[in-house]
Design a protein around this motif. Structure first.
Motif, mmCIF file in Angstrom:
data_model
loop_
_atom_site.group_PDB
_atom_site.id
_atom_site.type_symbol
_atom_site.label_atom_id
_atom_site.label_comp_id
_atom_site.label_asym_id
_atom_site.label_seq_id
_atom_site.Cartn_x
_atom_site.Cartn_y
_atom_site.Cartn_z
ATOM 1 N N ASN B 220 0.757 -1.237 -0.200
ATOM 2 C CA ASN B 220 0.065 0.168 0.029
ATOM 3 C C ASN B 220 0.837 1.249 -0.047
ATOM 4 N N MET B 222 3.832 1.657 -1.417
ATOM 5 C CA MET B 222 4.564 1.428 -2.705
ATOM 6 C C MET B 222 3.544 2.114 -3.600
ATOM 7 N N LEU B 223 2.059 1.670 -3.498
ATOM 8 C CA LEU B 223 0.927 2.128 -4.314
ATOM 9 C C LEU B 223 0.759 3.449 -4.008
ATOM 10 N N LYS B 224 0.639 3.898 -2.787
ATOM 11 C CA LYS B 224 0.223 5.405 -2.705
ATOM 12 C C LYS B 224 1.723 6.406 -3.259
ATOM 13 N N TYR B 225 2.648 5.862 -2.946
ATOM 14 C CA TYR B 225 3.804 6.866 -3.273
ATOM 15 C C TYR B 225 4.415 6.502 -4.617
ATOM 16 N N ASP B 226 3.572 5.832 -5.479
ATOM 17 C CA ASP B 226 4.248 5.603 -6.604
ATOM 18 C C ASP B 226 5.687 5.030 -6.808
ATOM 19 N N MET B 227 6.014 4.242 -5.660
ATOM 20 C CA MET B 227 7.432 3.702 -5.760
ATOM 21 C C MET B 227 7.764 2.411 -6.490
ATOM 22 N N HIS B 245 9.036 -3.449 -7.168
ATOM 23 C CA HIS B 245 7.852 -3.261 -7.663
ATOM 24 C C HIS B 245 6.981 -4.209 -8.210
ATOM 25 N N ALA B 248 5.579 -6.037 -5.116
ATOM 26 C CA ALA B 248 4.290 -5.207 -4.876
ATOM 27 C C ALA B 248 3.065 -5.450 -5.622
ATOM 28 N N MET B 249 3.411 -5.838 -6.794
ATOM 29 C CA MET B 249 2.156 -6.237 -7.804
ATOM 30 C C MET B 249 1.656 -7.698 -7.408
ATOM 31 N N LEU B 252 -0.360 -7.263 -4.098
ATOM 32 C CA LEU B 252 -1.604 -6.781 -4.299
ATOM 33 C C LEU B 252 -2.571 -7.893 -4.844
ATOM 34 N N SER B 345 -8.929 -0.714 3.923
ATOM 35 C CA SER B 345 -7.973 -1.113 3.305
ATOM 36 C C SER B 345 -7.035 -0.106 2.446
ATOM 37 N N LEU B 346 -8.033 0.822 2.266
ATOM 38 C CA LEU B 346 -7.156 1.986 1.424
ATOM 39 C C LEU B 346 -6.804 3.137 2.469
#
Lengths: 462, 462
Positions: B220, B222-227, B245, B248-249, B252, B345-346
């Protein structure tokens, strides 16, 4: 040690009402843009206005793409047109297209007309693709070089491109028709002798997505091949843009939300605003269609129940297992549907596997049905003891047999239906998830009543 | 133009049975490893064995991390121990740890003992974290430099590290205590004068995850901060590893599968094998607990139905809307639960927002209930006409009132319950998704029966 992101956000929130512009500005510079946007969103309306007056449009530029569209518009419209143009042109092309897709149509055209010719052209091209297609998610800010270049020439060319390039981790090598012939990583250039030819350090890149394909397909490719960047091409295989890892994550997140919501009968796309900020009526709009549709469908269960009702006279005990048999169908049907939908979305099935999948679910359903039926039959003597004594024409033995057989039939039927409906939807080019859980439950409620009463009639010899 | 991935895979499958080793080898070199693994998996067992005999362990090295663990073991065990060691040491440390987590315990120790001391130590450290924690997903193959280095020194140091480094897109700048003081991108070094100090080109990196935190938290962030890469640290903020990355995928994707499966009552983790390859009994094992548990719970609905059954005598029409009112509770409860779980979860809720969330659902539930109740009341004259004429002591007007009021009460109750249960689970540190859909449906089946018969009693003046 850098300050934590929560620490920065808290400091911003306490500084926002009265802090001077310089302290706020230097705080914004070290805060991640996403946190700055969240913090600004959390402020009361008048605190937001006060901040807009105290700061300049430059200070808001970086957080703009992370604000919900309505709030981003409030910010933009606070500043003169020339600064609006600057802020819009500062965004990445895919961020700008996303923002424009989310604003009312009349404003969209106004914003587009502010842009310089080049940005306008790119933006209009991106907007020409459907929002959820690969083209609609790509950025045109990719790095490309030619196979005939030397490493030295390539580095020089990239140095010129780098300001306009979102990601330099993957650099595409193109032929004269703009088709991808390979890719290099920046490290392959940085650590190679400057006179080497690009063709000698490049690697093949056989994976690409068509701009018209669904965004989910793009994300699944990136997931499968562990890609940081995916090339997006047209029908002639010409490179149009790229999808980056952060967009892939967002797509996966959106699609999983969509699947979950479909499974619980929530329609349409979520509001740009968060859950608490979304008005009650917007929540209502997304949920009501399914509730009413399913309620109307459930009346058919009512008809069946009414037509069998006289049958319960003097056979009170039959009602004991009625809700259970009906509900077991909904539960096992939903399980089967989810299993099939998951395997489909992971790309495990070819159409030739559909028969095998239904055959597998038939066996799974039979096994679950028989095991559940046996358990309930064995539990029946205990269950009946707990019931306040009622005179009844049905024996425990008969009741157990009816429940066991009905469970086997209902669970097997529902499992096959749960597997077949998503397959049918897929064959008709519909999203398989749309027929999931709630619709299946309502259908098998009806079959469950028929099965239960039908088996009862046979066992009781009527 | 490079050949498409499907083309390569088809060619591999047709070449596999009789093709010579050299053609196969050169095909494997251009195929993505994931496709090679898929193609190998698709072969019949004897074609797999034939291929193992014809090729060397080197040819299989790259596809190993992408095979399901049982098949990867078959491949490994075909080759002598020295080649097994080599193949294992060729894997990235996180791939190796994943593989070892999936094999039977006795084999795990055997494989670990094959490794050289350094790999063994790293592997045992990674295995010491729970499989679904940030530490369990990280790789220790990250690139790091010191703030005191010049760009020239940094590039030289990275050149030495690069073979052992999964990703050079983000390079961490550490202090003497191994704590992250900043990050640089490779481009910042490549395009900077060689004598510049690293400290002058680095950017702050305020975001990191603790190794003990859940993998979902990492994804989450990495998703939020586009990492592209997330640092994983210990309690002293010392850098232990990074999550990339692609992981992370995967996280998710896993979490969304888990949520969907929980919502349809499927327990535990999916089998390593695909859907069709998973044996019927494994499918049964993951689904049966919920089916039986919910069936036993549903007996309580049966008790309630039996106790109200006499009430239906001479009031046949009451049965018409009974399934609808009961089902409307399940549907709206599931909608509320999904909405709340998604917002949670968000990361949209603080505990202080819980009251606001339940209050919002109460209003949404009331609105849906009133609207649905009105619609059904209006439809009642039509619905009754379609029913085969039965003498009944209930008028259409009474039936419509009962249905409308029962829908309002049932939908409002279920919506509040659907919102409150995930919040309660979260407060008790349980995964909120576990109480979703099927459990809520079963609970509101019981409340629905009480509400429906209770309101009928009042309206009919009993």
């Amino acid at each position: 040690m850098p300050e934590s992101t929560e620490g920065l956000k808290t400091r911003f929130l306490s500084l926002a009402p009265n802090g001077d512009a310089d302290s706020l500005r230097s705080l914004l510079e070290v805060m991640p843009d996403q946190d700055a946007a969240e913090a600004f969103e959390d402020l009361e309306k008048n605190a937001q206005s006060a901040l807009l007056k105290r700061l300049t449009s430059d200070d808001f530029e970086d957080m703009l793409p992370h604000l919900p569209a309505p709030l981003a518009e409030v910010v933009l419209q606070h500043f003169p047109q020339s600064e609006q143009r600057e802020a819009l042109e500062e965004m990445w092309d895919d961020e700008l297209a996303d923002f424009l897709q989310d604003v009312p149509e009349e404003n969209r055209d106004r914003y587009i007309n502010l842009l310089d010719e080049e940005t306008k052209e790119t933006t209009e091209e991106l907007l020409s693709y459907p929002e959820t297609s690969a083209g609609g998610r790509m950025t045109t800010a990719f790095a490309a070089i030619n196979a005939t270049m030397t490493v030295r020439e390539a580095i020089a060319s990239l140095n010129e491109q780098r300001e306009d390039t979102e990601i330099l981790a993957r650099i595409y090598v193109l032929d004269t028709d703009q088709r991808v012939v390979g890719k290099v990583r920046l490290r392959d250039l940085t650590f190679s002798p400057r006179s080497t030819h690009v063709a000698d350090v490049m690697q093949p890149e056989p994976v690409a997505v068509n701009a018209q394909d669904d965004q989910e397909e793009a994300a699944n490719m990136m997931l499968k091949y562990d890609m940081m960047v995916l090339p997006v091409v047209d029908d002639e295989k010409k490179l149009l843009g790229v999808i980056t890892h952060d967009d892939a994550m967002e797509i996966l997140q959106e699609e999983s939300t969509e699947d979950l919501e479909m499974q619980s009968g929530i329609a349409g796309t979520p509001d740009e605003l968060g859950y608490l900020e979304t008005p009650v009526l917007s929540h209502l709009r997304r949920r009501f269609v399914w509730v009413l549709g399913l309620a109307v469908l459930a009346i058919s269960s009512g008809y069946v129940l009414v037509s069998f009702e006289h049958f319960l006279d003097g056979r009170f005990l039959l009602a004991l297992y009625l809700p259970m048999v009906v509900a077991a169908g909904g539960n096992t049907g939903a399980q089967a549907a989810t299993s099939i939908i998951r395997a489909m979305s992971l790309g495990e099935f070819e159409p030739s596997d559909y028969i095998a999948a239904v055959w597998k679910e038939l066996r799974v359903g039979l096994c679950i049905g028989i095991t559940a039926g046996l358990w309930i039959a064995l539990l029946t003597p205990v269950v009946i003891v707990l019931l306040p004594g009622t005179a009844d024409s049905i024996s425990a033995y008969q009741l157990a047999s009816i429940a066991a057989l009905a469970l086997v039939a209902q669970i097997t039927t529902s499992t096959i239906l749960g597997a077949a409906l998503p397959i049918l939807a897929n064959t008709l080019n519909q999203d398989p998830a749309v027929v999931a859980s709630p619709a299946i439950t309502t259908v098998v409620d009806v079959t469950g009543l028929f099965i239960y009463f039908g088996i009862a009639k046979v066992i009781l010899g009527m």
